[in-house]
Scaffold this motif. Structure first.
Motif, PDB file in Angstrom:
ATOM      1  N   GLU A 151       1.303  -1.167  -0.250  1.00  0.00           N
ATOM      2  CA  GLU A 151      -0.164  -0.223  -0.006  1.00  0.00           C
ATOM      3  C   GLU A 151       0.714   1.271  -0.314  1.00  0.00           C
ATOM      4  O   GLU A 151       1.959   1.056   0.356  1.00  0.00           O
ATOM      5  N   ARG A 152       0.625   2.524  -0.619  1.00  0.00           N
ATOM      6  CA  ARG A 152       1.043   3.609  -0.727  1.00  0.00           C
ATOM      7  C   ARG A 152       0.748   4.027   0.663  1.00  0.00           C
ATOM      8  O   ARG A 152      -0.041   3.991   1.521  1.00  0.00           O
ATOM      9  N   VAL A 153       2.248   4.667   1.456  1.00  0.00           N
ATOM     10  CA  VAL A 153       1.777   5.347   2.654  1.00  0.00           C
ATOM     11  C   VAL A 153       0.843   6.645   3.087  1.00  0.00           C
ATOM     12  O   VAL A 153       0.695   6.709   3.447  1.00  0.00           O
ATOM     13  N   ASP A 154       0.646   7.054   2.008  1.00  0.00           N
ATOM     14  CA  ASP A 154       0.231   8.068   1.439  1.00  0.00           C
ATOM     15  C   ASP A 154      -1.110   7.851   0.194  1.00  0.00           C
ATOM     16  O   ASP A 154      -0.811   7.842  -0.973  1.00  0.00           O
ATOM     17  N   ALA A 155      -2.198   6.918   0.753  1.00  0.00           N
ATOM     18  CA  ALA A 155      -3.202   6.257  -0.880  1.00  0.00           C
ATOM     19  C   ALA A 155      -3.231   7.819  -1.755  1.00  0.00           C
ATOM     20  O   ALA A 155      -4.003   7.485  -2.850  1.00  0.00           O
ATOM     21  N   ASN A 156      -3.604   8.662  -0.918  1.00  0.00           N
ATOM     22  CA  ASN A 156      -3.866  10.407  -1.737  1.00  0.00           C
ATOM     23  C   ASN A 156      -2.888  10.466  -3.098  1.00  0.00           C
ATOM     24  O   ASN A 156      -2.916  11.807  -3.978  1.00  0.00           O
ATOM     25  N   ASP A 157      -1.487  10.009  -3.101  1.00  0.00           N
ATOM     26  CA  ASP A 157      -0.363  10.681  -3.100  1.00  0.00           C
ATOM     27  C   ASP A 157       0.055   9.369  -4.222  1.00  0.00           C
ATOM     28  O   ASP A 157       0.719   9.088  -3.365  1.00  0.00           O
ATOM     29  N   PRO A 158       0.332   9.742  -4.733  1.00  0.00           N
ATOM     30  CA  PRO A 158       1.103   8.928  -6.685  1.00  0.00           C
ATOM     31  C   PRO A 158       2.350   8.406  -6.631  1.00  0.00           C
ATOM     32  O   PRO A 158       2.860   7.856  -6.810  1.00  0.00           O
ATOM     33  N   HIS A 159       2.981   9.893  -5.890  1.00  0.00           N
ATOM     34  CA  HIS A 159       3.859   9.683  -5.548  1.00  0.00           C
ATOM     35  C   HIS A 159       4.566   9.167  -4.470  1.00  0.00           C
ATOM     36  O   HIS A 159       5.785   9.534  -3.713  1.00  0.00           O
ATOM     37  N   SER A 160       3.707   9.130  -3.736  1.00  0.00           N
ATOM     38  CA  SER A 160       4.425   8.534  -1.920  1.00  0.00           C
ATOM     39  C   SER A 160       4.965   7.233  -2.316  1.00  0.00           C
ATOM     40  O   SER A 160       4.776   6.162  -2.873  1.00  0.00           O
ATOM     41  N   ALA A 161       5.352   6.678  -0.789  1.00  0.00           N
ATOM     42  CA  ALA A 161       6.106   5.474  -0.927  1.00  0.00           C
ATOM     43  C   ALA A 161       5.718   4.452  -0.573  1.00  0.00           C
ATOM     44  O   ALA A 161       4.703   4.539  -0.176  1.00  0.00           O
ATOM     45  N   TRP A 162       5.685   2.898  -0.725  1.00  0.00           N
ATOM     46  CA  TRP A 162       5.312   2.116  -0.270  1.00  0.00           C
ATOM     47  C   TRP A 162       5.466   0.992   1.097  1.00  0.00           C
ATOM     48  O   TRP A 162       6.591   1.525   1.617  1.00  0.00           O
ATOM     49  N   LEU A 163       4.863   0.972   1.187  1.00  0.00           N
ATOM     50  CA  LEU A 163       5.193   0.101   3.259  1.00  0.00           C
ATOM     51  C   LEU A 163       4.243  -1.284   2.175  1.00  0.00           C
ATOM     52  O   LEU A 163       3.605  -1.526   1.699  1.00  0.00           O
ATOM     53  N   VAL A 164       5.225  -2.440   1.958  1.00  0.00           N
ATOM     54  CA  VAL A 164       4.753  -3.551   2.346  1.00  0.00           C
ATOM     55  C   VAL A 164       5.751  -4.632   2.662  1.00  0.00           C
ATOM     56  O   VAL A 164       6.378  -4.567   3.071  1.00  0.00           O
ATOM     57  N   THR A 165       4.451  -5.972   3.044  1.00  0.00           N
ATOM     58  CA  THR A 165       5.285  -6.716   3.676  1.00  0.00           C
ATOM     59  C   THR A 165       4.955  -7.950   2.521  1.00  0.00           C
ATOM     60  O   THR A 165       4.221  -7.841   1.863  1.00  0.00           O
ATOM     61  N   VAL A 166       6.225  -8.668   3.240  1.00  0.00           N
ATOM     62  CA  VAL A 166       6.913  -9.828   2.185  1.00  0.00           C
ATOM     63  C   VAL A 166       6.696 -11.085   3.684  1.00  0.00           C
ATOM     64  O   VAL A 166       7.514 -10.896   4.601  1.00  0.00           O
ATOM     65  N   CYS A 167       7.201 -12.006   2.745  1.00  0.00           N
ATOM     66  CA  CYS A 167       7.648 -13.638   3.738  1.00  0.00           C
ATOM     67  C   CYS A 167       8.601 -14.025   2.415  1.00  0.00           C
ATOM     68  O   CYS A 167       8.069 -14.522   1.306  1.00  0.00           O
ATOM     69  N   ASN A 168       9.357 -14.514   2.777  1.00  0.00           N
ATOM     70  CA  ASN A 168      10.951 -14.683   2.141  1.00  0.00           C
ATOM     71  C   ASN A 168      10.964 -16.491   2.315  1.00  0.00           C
ATOM     72  O   ASN A 168      10.059 -16.851   2.577  1.00  0.00           O
ATOM     73  N   LEU A 169      10.009 -16.786   0.721  1.00  0.00           N
ATOM     74  CA  LEU A 169       9.605 -18.690   0.940  1.00  0.00           C
ATOM     75  C   LEU A 169      11.541 -19.068   0.621  1.00  0.00           C
ATOM     76  O   LEU A 169      10.857 -20.293   0.572  1.00  0.00           O
ATOM     77  N   ALA A 170      11.984 -18.405   0.789  1.00  0.00           N
ATOM     78  CA  ALA A 170      13.505 -19.703   0.282  1.00  0.00           C
ATOM     79  C   ALA A 170      14.016 -20.020   1.930  1.00  0.00           C
ATOM     80  O   ALA A 170      14.989 -21.259   1.848  1.00  0.00           O
TER      81      ALA A 170
END
Length: 143
Positions: free
Chosen positions: A39-58
């Motif tokens: 998700e975007r840090v600021d959903a109203n700003d298309p240039h804002s950073a991303w917050l990403v939740t990941v899980c390492n499959l390896a």
């Protein structure tokens, strides 16, 4: 890619190329990861950073913990590891020749297509590159 690479480089060649590209540009790349949420840090700003939740499959099962990353850019590239989309075509079950998806293509020689009539369906990047490779390996191509 280096001029010394074939039209369709091996997995090892492609991996080495990507590693060199990452190093040359100073990129932080996370592979073998399942993106659970982005998700975007600021959903109203298309240039804002991303917050990403990941899980390492390896990682080993006990080490497969989720982590959150904050990044300026997000590229999700499933590429050939995604499921190929093969359309249902009336009468195709009657055809007894070779049919393959572009994700399974290696080259015209490995598939024994020299001097064979080959129909390439699709004129995007993959289709045109495969058509050229087939021609270079002696197939008679219809695109």
């Amino acid at each position: 890619m280096p001029d010394t690479f074939p039209t369709f480089p091996s997995r090892k060649q492609f991996a080495a190329y990507l590693e060199g590209y990452k190093t040359a540009l100073g990129l932080k790349v996370q592979t073998c990861s399942l993106v659970k949420y982005a998700e975007r840090v600021d959903a109203n700003d298309p240039h804002s950073a991303w917050l990403v939740t990941v899980c390492n499959l390896a990682a080993k099962e006990k080490d497969k913990v989720e982590k959150r990353l904050k990044c300026k850019h997000l590229v999700m590239a499933g590429g050939v590891y995604g499921d190929p989309m093969i359309p249902s075509i009336a009468g195709s079950s009657e055809y007894k020749g070779l049919t393959i998806h572009s994700s399974r293509y290696t080259n015209g020689t490995d598939l024994g297509l020299r001097a064979r009539n080959v129909l390439v369906v699709g004129s995007g990047n993959s289709g045109t590159e495969i058509a050229l490779d087939l021609l270079e390996h002696g197939a008679v191509v219809t695109l």
